[in-house]
Structure formats: structure tokens, C-alpha cells
Design a protein around this motif. Structure first.
Motif, PDB file in Angstrom:
ATOM      1  N   ALA A 139       0.835  -1.202   0.000  1.00  0.00           N
ATOM      2  CA  ALA A 139       0.000   0.000   0.000  1.00  0.00           C
ATOM      3  C   ALA A 139       0.871   1.253   0.000  1.00  0.00           C
ATOM      4  CB  ALA A 139      -0.916  -0.003   1.213  1.00  0.00           C
ATOM      5  N   ASP A 140       0.314   2.325  -0.504  1.00  0.00           N
ATOM      6  CA  ASP A 140       1.040   3.596  -0.552  1.00  0.00           C
ATOM      7  C   ASP A 140       1.168   4.259   0.817  1.00  0.00           C
ATOM      8  OD1 ASP A 140       1.465   3.435  -3.296  1.00  0.00           O
ATOM      9  OD2 ASP A 140      -0.416   4.464  -3.759  1.00  0.00           O
ATOM     10  N   GLY A 141       0.387   3.835   1.763  1.00  0.00           N
ATOM     11  CA  GLY A 141       0.394   4.425   3.098  1.00  0.00           C
ATOM     12  C   GLY A 141      -0.446   3.571   4.021  1.00  0.00           C
ATOM     13  N   PRO A 142      -0.938   4.160   5.104  1.00  0.00           N
ATOM     14  CA  PRO A 142      -1.795   3.403   6.018  1.00  0.00           C
ATOM     15  C   PRO A 142      -3.012   2.842   5.283  1.00  0.00           C
ATOM     16  CG  PRO A 142      -1.158   5.488   6.995  1.00  0.00           C
ATOM     17  CD  PRO A 142      -0.709   5.532   5.564  1.00  0.00           C
ATOM     18  N   VAL A 143      -3.490   1.703   5.779  1.00  0.00           N
ATOM     19  CA  VAL A 143      -4.617   1.007   5.168  1.00  0.00           C
ATOM     20  C   VAL A 143      -5.769   0.983   6.165  1.00  0.00           C
ATOM     21  CG1 VAL A 143      -5.401  -1.200   4.209  1.00  0.00           C
ATOM     22  CG2 VAL A 143      -3.046  -0.446   3.830  1.00  0.00           C
ATOM     23  N   GLU A 144      -6.960   1.301   5.691  1.00  0.00           N
ATOM     24  CA  GLU A 144      -8.147   1.182   6.535  1.00  0.00           C
ATOM     25  C   GLU A 144      -8.285  -0.282   6.950  1.00  0.00           C
ATOM     26  OE1 GLU A 144     -10.298   3.415   7.741  1.00  0.00           O
ATOM     27  OE2 GLU A 144      -9.212   5.071   6.788  1.00  0.00           O
ATOM     28  N   ARG A 145      -8.461  -0.518   8.232  1.00  0.00           N
ATOM     29  CA  ARG A 145      -8.557  -1.889   8.718  1.00  0.00           C
ATOM     30  C   ARG A 145      -9.701  -2.644   8.034  1.00  0.00           C
ATOM     31  NH1 ARG A 145      -7.174  -4.462  14.256  1.00  0.00           N
ATOM     32  NH2 ARG A 145      -8.245  -6.455  14.072  1.00  0.00           N
ATOM     33  N   PRO A 160      -1.357  -0.050  14.689  1.00  0.00           N
ATOM     34  CA  PRO A 160      -2.617   0.664  14.498  1.00  0.00           C
ATOM     35  C   PRO A 160      -2.375   2.162  14.390  1.00  0.00           C
ATOM     36  CG  PRO A 160      -2.399  -0.108  16.767  1.00  0.00           C
ATOM     37  CD  PRO A 160      -1.201  -0.606  16.015  1.00  0.00           C
ATOM     38  N   ARG A 161      -3.241   2.795  13.608  1.00  0.00           N
ATOM     39  CA  ARG A 161      -3.261   4.255  13.485  1.00  0.00           C
ATOM     40  C   ARG A 161      -4.701   4.678  13.599  1.00  0.00           C
ATOM     41  NH1 ARG A 161       0.501   7.551   9.718  1.00  0.00           N
ATOM     42  NH2 ARG A 161      -1.406   8.733   9.710  1.00  0.00           N
ATOM     43  N   GLU A 162      -4.895   5.848  14.065  1.00  0.00           N
ATOM     44  CA  GLU A 162      -6.267   6.357  14.184  1.00  0.00           C
ATOM     45  C   GLU A 162      -6.652   7.041  12.902  1.00  0.00           C
ATOM     46  OE1 GLU A 162      -8.214   5.574  16.645  1.00  0.00           O
ATOM     47  OE2 GLU A 162      -6.551   4.549  17.610  1.00  0.00           O
ATOM     48  N   PRO A 163      -7.882   7.043  12.499  1.00  0.00           N
ATOM     49  CA  PRO A 163      -8.961   6.194  13.003  1.00  0.00           C
ATOM     50  C   PRO A 163      -9.035   4.912  12.183  1.00  0.00           C
ATOM     51  CG  PRO A 163      -9.897   7.879  11.581  1.00  0.00           C
ATOM     52  CD  PRO A 163      -8.386   8.069  11.575  1.00  0.00           C
ATOM     53  N   SER A 164      -8.978   3.795  12.810  1.00  0.00           N
ATOM     54  CA  SER A 164      -9.184   2.470  12.199  1.00  0.00           C
ATOM     55  C   SER A 164      -8.251   2.164  11.039  1.00  0.00           C
ATOM     56  CB  SER A 164     -10.623   2.313  11.716  1.00  0.00           C
ATOM     57  OG  SER A 164     -11.523   2.478  12.754  1.00  0.00           O
ATOM     58  N   GLN A 165      -7.027   2.569  11.145  1.00  0.00           N
ATOM     59  CA  GLN A 165      -6.050   2.276  10.105  1.00  0.00           C
ATOM     60  C   GLN A 165      -4.911   1.455  10.696  1.00  0.00           C
ATOM     61  OE1 GLN A 165      -4.815   6.180   8.789  1.00  0.00           O
ATOM     62  NE2 GLN A 165      -6.313   6.164   7.136  1.00  0.00           N
ATOM     63  N   VAL A 166      -4.193   0.775   9.817  1.00  0.00           N
ATOM     64  CA  VAL A 166      -2.952   0.120  10.211  1.00  0.00           C
ATOM     65  C   VAL A 166      -1.876   0.513   9.207  1.00  0.00           C
ATOM     66  CG1 VAL A 166      -4.034  -1.860  11.365  1.00  0.00           C
ATOM     67  CG2 VAL A 166      -3.482  -2.005   8.946  1.00  0.00           C
ATOM     68  N   ARG A 167      -0.657   0.502   9.683  1.00  0.00           N
ATOM     69  CA  ARG A 167       0.487   0.797   8.814  1.00  0.00           C
ATOM     70  C   ARG A 167       1.542  -0.253   9.073  1.00  0.00           C
ATOM     71  NH1 ARG A 167       4.569   2.234  11.748  1.00  0.00           N
ATOM     72  NH2 ARG A 167       4.273   3.204  13.763  1.00  0.00           N
TER      73      ARG A 167
END
Length: 148
Positions: free
Chosen positions: A47-53, A86-93
Motif C-alpha cells: 500500500a502507498d500508506g496506512p490502510v483502513e482496517r 494501528p493508526r487512528e482512526p481504524s487504520q494500520v500501517r
């Protein structure tokens, strides 16, 4: 004794899948990673960045044909192993450790994959790719219809 090339059928596809998966799982086992974790980590790694969970779980559910609860559990395993964060809101990296693991296992499997595909004409690979994509699309449609 003459052998004939079998027609493509579910058994041939399954044998090829499990042979290749067996190779990958041997490499992954050396790093303490499961096949499901690898599939999930790959989505985040490319992915180019964080991904929505939710998008990550949907991707894993679609790829592995597992339930959302199981896919969430795999994401949690990767978080616990500090391979994704985890990253907010509901993302992971992906973490640095996750990126390193993804790159290491990819590098280890690349020469094996090259040996497996060596000498297969590009035209044959293109035909196989088209046929297998069509089969996967049709199987996905049938799988979805079973839930109705």
C-alpha cells in the motif's frame, strides 16, 4: 510409456496451488509467519500508506475465503508481533520490522519462483493467467451466491 498432459481441472489447479503454497510456507515458517499472516502483511506492505482496517479485512476475506472474524484475528496477530501498527482512526500501517520481514521473505522466495517458472513460454503464462483469472472470477461469483 507415453504420458499425456492433463486438461486443466480443479485437481490440477489444487495440486499447483498446494505445491507452490508448500514452498512458501516452508520459507515463512523459518520466520515464524503463517500463510494467512503473509497474505495480510502483503496488503499493507504494498500500500502507498496506512490502510483502513476494514479494507484490509475485506481484502483478506476475499483472497483467503475466510470469515471477517478470522481476518481480524490475523490483523491482531500482526499487531501483537509488531509487524503492523494501528493508526487512528481504524487504520494500520506497516512497521519497520514488518517491512523488513516482507522484503526478506520476498527475497528468499524470488529465486525459488524464478526456478519454478523457468522455461515456461510467456505465451503459455499469458494463457494460463487468463484462464485462471476467469476461473477465479466465476468461482468467486458462485461463492457469493452460496451466501444468498
Amino acid at each position: 510409456m507415453t504420458t499425456t498432459t492433463p486438461l486443466l481441472d480443479p485437481r490440477v489447479i489444487a495440486l499447483a496451488h498446494y505445491a507452490a503454497r508448500g514452498v512458501l510456507e516452508r520459507v515463512l515458517a523459518r520466520h515464524g509467519v503463517t500463510f494467512q499472516q503473509s497474505v495480510t502483511l502483503r496488503v499493507v506492505a504494498v500500500a502507498d500508506g496506512p490502510v483502513e482496517r476494514g479494507r484490509l479485512v475485506d481484502s483478506v476475506v476475499g483472497s483467503l475465503k475466510i470469515g471477517a472474524t478470522e481476518a481480524h484475528a490475523v490483523v491482531d496477530e500482526l499487531i501483537d508481533a509488531k509487524l503492523v501498527a494501528p493508526r487512528e482512526p481504524s487504520q494500520v500501517r506497516i512497521t519497520e520490522a514488518g517491512r523488513e520481514l516482507f522484503e526478506r521473505t520476498s527475497a528468499e522466495t524470488a529465486p525459488i519462483t524464478a526456478r519454478i517458472y523457468d522455461g515456461i513460454p510467456t505465451e503459455d503464462l499469458a494463457v494460463a493467467g487468463r484462464v485462471l483469472t476467469l476461473i477465479a472470477d466465476r468461482a468467486d461469483a458462485e461463492f457469493a451466491a452460496l451466501d444468498k
